[in-house]
Structures are given as C-alpha cells and as structure tokens.
Design a protein around this motif. Structure first.
Motif, PDB file in Angstrom:
ATOM      1  N   PHE A  55       0.832  -1.192   0.000  1.00 53.82           N
ATOM      2  CA  PHE A  55       0.000   0.000   0.000  1.00 53.82           C
ATOM      3  C   PHE A  55       0.873   1.251   0.000  1.00 53.82           C
ATOM      4  CE2 PHE A  55      -3.525  -2.606   1.974  1.00 53.82           C
ATOM      5  CZ  PHE A  55      -4.406  -2.418   0.920  1.00 53.82           C
ATOM      6  N   ASP A  57      -0.794   4.199   1.052  1.00 50.68           N
ATOM      7  CA  ASP A  57      -1.549   5.152   1.880  1.00 50.68           C
ATOM      8  C   ASP A  57      -2.155   4.495   3.116  1.00 50.68           C
ATOM      9  OD1 ASP A  57      -3.452   3.577   0.632  1.00 50.68           O
ATOM     10  OD2 ASP A  57      -4.818   5.226   0.189  1.00 50.68           O
ATOM     11  N   LYS A  58      -1.470   3.497   3.645  1.00 52.10           N
ATOM     12  CA  LYS A  58      -2.017   2.779   4.794  1.00 52.10           C
ATOM     13  C   LYS A  58      -0.971   2.666   5.906  1.00 52.10           C
ATOM     14  CE  LYS A  58      -4.792  -1.306   5.933  1.00 52.10           C
ATOM     15  NZ  LYS A  58      -5.349  -2.590   5.463  1.00 52.10           N
ATOM     16  N   TYR A  63       3.130   2.864   3.309  1.00 54.41           N
ATOM     17  CA  TYR A  63       2.831   4.243   2.920  1.00 54.41           C
ATOM     18  C   TYR A  63       4.074   4.885   2.322  1.00 54.41           C
ATOM     19  CZ  TYR A  63       5.226   5.578   7.290  1.00 54.41           C
ATOM     20  OH  TYR A  63       6.140   5.742   8.299  1.00 54.41           O
ATOM     21  N   THR A  97      -0.439  -0.598  -4.647  1.00 55.96           N
ATOM     22  CA  THR A  97      -1.716  -1.207  -4.974  1.00 55.96           C
ATOM     23  C   THR A  97      -2.805  -0.649  -4.077  1.00 55.96           C
ATOM     24  OG1 THR A  97      -2.851  -3.347  -5.209  1.00 55.96           O
ATOM     25  CG2 THR A  97      -1.327  -3.132  -3.372  1.00 55.96           C
ATOM     26  N   GLU A  98      -4.038  -0.885  -4.442  1.00 57.31           N
ATOM     27  CA  GLU A  98      -5.195  -0.530  -3.625  1.00 57.31           C
ATOM     28  C   GLU A  98      -5.924  -1.818  -3.255  1.00 57.31           C
ATOM     29  OE1 GLU A  98      -7.400   2.087  -6.091  1.00 57.31           O
ATOM     30  OE2 GLU A  98      -5.888   3.674  -6.066  1.00 57.31           O
ATOM     31  N   ASN A 163     -13.662   0.412   2.601  1.00 55.93           N
ATOM     32  CA  ASN A 163     -12.890   0.360   1.363  1.00 55.93           C
ATOM     33  C   ASN A 163     -13.399  -0.786   0.491  1.00 55.93           C
ATOM     34  OD1 ASN A 163     -10.996   2.028   3.027  1.00 55.93           O
ATOM     35  ND2 ASN A 163      -9.769   1.849   1.168  1.00 55.93           N
ATOM     36  N   ASP A 185     -12.140   3.657  -2.967  1.00 56.16           N
ATOM     37  CA  ASP A 185     -10.990   2.871  -3.430  1.00 56.16           C
ATOM     38  C   ASP A 185      -9.794   3.022  -2.502  1.00 56.16           C
ATOM     39  OD1 ASP A 185     -12.030   1.687  -5.824  1.00 56.16           O
ATOM     40  OD2 ASP A 185     -11.935   3.646  -6.775  1.00 56.16           O
ATOM     41  N   GLN A 186      -9.524   4.233  -2.073  1.00 56.16           N
ATOM     42  CA  GLN A 186      -8.310   4.520  -1.320  1.00 56.16           C
ATOM     43  C   GLN A 186      -8.608   4.806   0.143  1.00 56.16           C
ATOM     44  OE1 GLN A 186      -6.229   7.684  -3.308  1.00 56.16           O
ATOM     45  NE2 GLN A 186      -5.789   6.444  -5.113  1.00 56.16           N
ATOM     46  N   ASN A 187      -7.659   4.426   1.006  1.00 53.99           N
ATOM     47  CA  ASN A 187      -7.817   4.648   2.434  1.00 53.99           C
ATOM     48  C   ASN A 187      -7.973   6.128   2.775  1.00 53.99           C
ATOM     49  OD1 ASN A 187      -7.561   1.972   3.792  1.00 53.99           O
ATOM     50  ND2 ASN A 187      -5.638   1.936   2.678  1.00 53.99           N
ATOM     51  N   THR A 188      -7.179   6.965   2.106  1.00 55.60           N
ATOM     52  CA  THR A 188      -7.246   8.395   2.402  1.00 55.60           C
ATOM     53  C   THR A 188      -8.648   8.940   2.135  1.00 55.60           C
ATOM     54  OG1 THR A 188      -6.313   8.749   0.194  1.00 55.60           O
ATOM     55  CG2 THR A 188      -4.811   8.916   2.053  1.00 55.60           C
ATOM     56  N   GLU A 189      -9.280   8.479   1.056  1.00 55.31           N
ATOM     57  CA  GLU A 189     -10.640   8.921   0.735  1.00 55.31           C
ATOM     58  C   GLU A 189     -11.623   8.503   1.824  1.00 55.31           C
ATOM     59  OE1 GLU A 189     -11.021   8.744  -4.080  1.00 55.31           O
ATOM     60  OE2 GLU A 189     -10.931   6.817  -3.028  1.00 55.31           O
TER      61      GLU A 189
END
Length: 284
Positions: A55, A57-58, A63, A97-98, A163, A185-189
């Motif tokens: 990942f 963004d995790k 990250y 990856t997501e 997610n 899709d993304q953790n940040t979202e």
C-alpha cells in the motif's frame, strides 16, 4: 503406397502436434508449463529485482513518506525478502496497490509477491495462493468520540464507510444488509469521508484503526473486535509452487530469528505503544 522417410517424419510430427493441440496445447507449451512454474525464483534472481505489492496510503503498514520513500511494516518484510533472495534490501521494486485491485495485480503478473496487508479468505484463496501468515487481525469500527458507535445495532439504516474489496466490505455486505455502505478505493478517501461526516463510522482492520485513532484523537475505536479472527499473509500467483515454497520458508525464518518482531518494533510499536502487545498481532 510406400512413404519416403522424410514424409513419414513430417506426418508423424503433424500427428503429434494435432494430438497435443486436441489436449489443449502445443508440444512447446506442454514442455514450458512445468518449467515456467519451477523457474520463477530463478527468473527473479536473473532479473535482479523482486516486485512486491504494498500500500502507499495505509500507515503504519505501507505508505509513502514526505521524501517519496516507501515505509511501514509490510515494507520492512519486503526488504528482508529482497536481501535474502537477491543480496540487498534495495533490490525490491515496490508496486503500489489498492485494496480492490490486489488480486488482479497478482493474477496479471504485475507483482511477484503481494504484501499489502492482505487478509486470507476462502474466496481469495480460490484466485491466489497464500503463504503462511505473519499477522492476525479482526475488524473494528471507528467513530467520533462525541457520537461513538459501540454496537453494530447502532448502524442500522446508517451510513458506514468502507474500502472496496476489503474484508469489512465483504463482512457487512453479507451479514448486515440493514447497514448502508459508502465505499471508496483509497484509504485516504475513506478516512477523509469520516472526518467530513459522510458516514457515522468507518470499518477496517482493527490494527489499522488503532493506529489511525491515535493520530486523530477526536475519534475512537469503540468496537475493537467484530467478525471472525483472520490472518494476514503474503500471496503469489495461483499454482506458482516454487515461489510459494520460498516465501513460506522466508516467513518461517523471519519468525524464528526474530526479524519479524524487529520489524514490528521499528514500525508498529511506536504507534501502538503499550496499548497493543506484539503477540496480539504477530502470527506464530
């Protein structure tokens, strides 16, 4: 009618090719299939780099930091793999990856090994091959401290953030149709949506939620453990026994010699402190 030797040889070759084709492949394909699987590890060595999906963004698992470098628990494990297989922790190519495309990245050959906090499930095991687990988790639910969700029953007819393609998505879709799911899709979202109030709570792996809540003190993990206990494990392409065997031996070695715990102490202990003990998350 007599056939000369050259024509006989040609006819024999055509007959053999047709027979193999009828069975589903050419003579070359028949020869290549077992070789391809057996040579995966050798091919990685010859190429001099191993592609590992993580990942971006995790945190604290995977990250990209302010300097553009990959960091996190999964990243530390990936570096150990590269060092043991290729002689240097720098010989790993991190493929971001997501959650929703992890299986596709393995099946398409975009990555050699996936380490993106991938929970082992029977459904996923039909599409990829899992190695021995290195972590154990359950689902949790994080919500605002001033309006905490302490019971799943409170989520009825409410919007829960998840997610796409995660175990939280699968669990609530299957077991709680009365809960409205808003998927990203993304953790940040997903976490930004929680901050913006687009859902009353967010569900994800409890290990991730504890880490996030520590950095966001206006929120708390009021439900720390729901659903079945599950394992997080590396994954490779289905049928790639050679690479699977190597990954299994690597994970076993890291557990035995303490490198897995060292990775935990470097990346996860600063986040969890005394709140979570290593044995609660590390697989035996």
């Amino acid at each position: 009618m007599k056939l000369n030797s050259k024509f006989k040889a040609l006819l024999t070759g055509v007959t053999l090719s047709l027979g193999l084709a009828a069975c589903g492949g050419s003579a070359q394909e028949a020869a290549d299939k077992p070789a391809a699987a057996a040579d995966t590890v050798a091919a990685i060595k010859e190429k001099g780099v191993i592609r590992i999906g993580v990942f971006g963004d995790k945190p604290p698992f995977g990250y990209v930091d302010a300097e553009g470098k990959n960091q996190g628990f999964d990243v530390e494990i990936a570096k150990e793999m590269a060092k043991d297989l290729l002689g240097s922790p720098d010989k790993v190519e991190f493929v971001l990856t997501e959650a929703a495309n992890r299986v596709e990245y393995i099946r398409s050959g975009k990555v050699d090994v996936l380490l993106a906090n991938f929970t082992q499930t029977p459904e996923r095991a039909e599409a990829v091959d899992f190695a021995e687990p290195y972590m154990k988790v359950a689902l949790g639910v994080v919500s605002p401290k001033n309006q905490p969700i302490t019971d799943v029953a409170q989520l009825k007819d409410q919007t829960l953030l998840v997610n796409k393609g995660t175990t939280a998505d699968a669990f609530f879709t299957k077991n709680h149709p009365e809960v409205k799911l808003l998927k990203f899709d993304q953790n940040t979202e997903t976490f930004d949506a929680l901050k913006d109030g687009r859902g009353v709570a967010l569900s994800h792996d409890n290990a991730l939620l504890w880490a996030w809540a520590k950095e966001n003190p206006d929120f708390e993990v009021a439900i720390g453990n729901i659903g079945p206990a599950e394992s997080i494990a590396p994954a490779v392409k289905k049928g790639d026994q050679a690479l699977l065997d190597w990954v299994n031996s690597e994970i076993a070695a890291m557990k035995k010699d303490g490198r897995l715990k060292t990775a935990y102490e470097k990346t996860l202990m600063p986040v969890y402190g005394d709140k979570v003990k290593p044995e609660e998350l590390l697989a035996e």
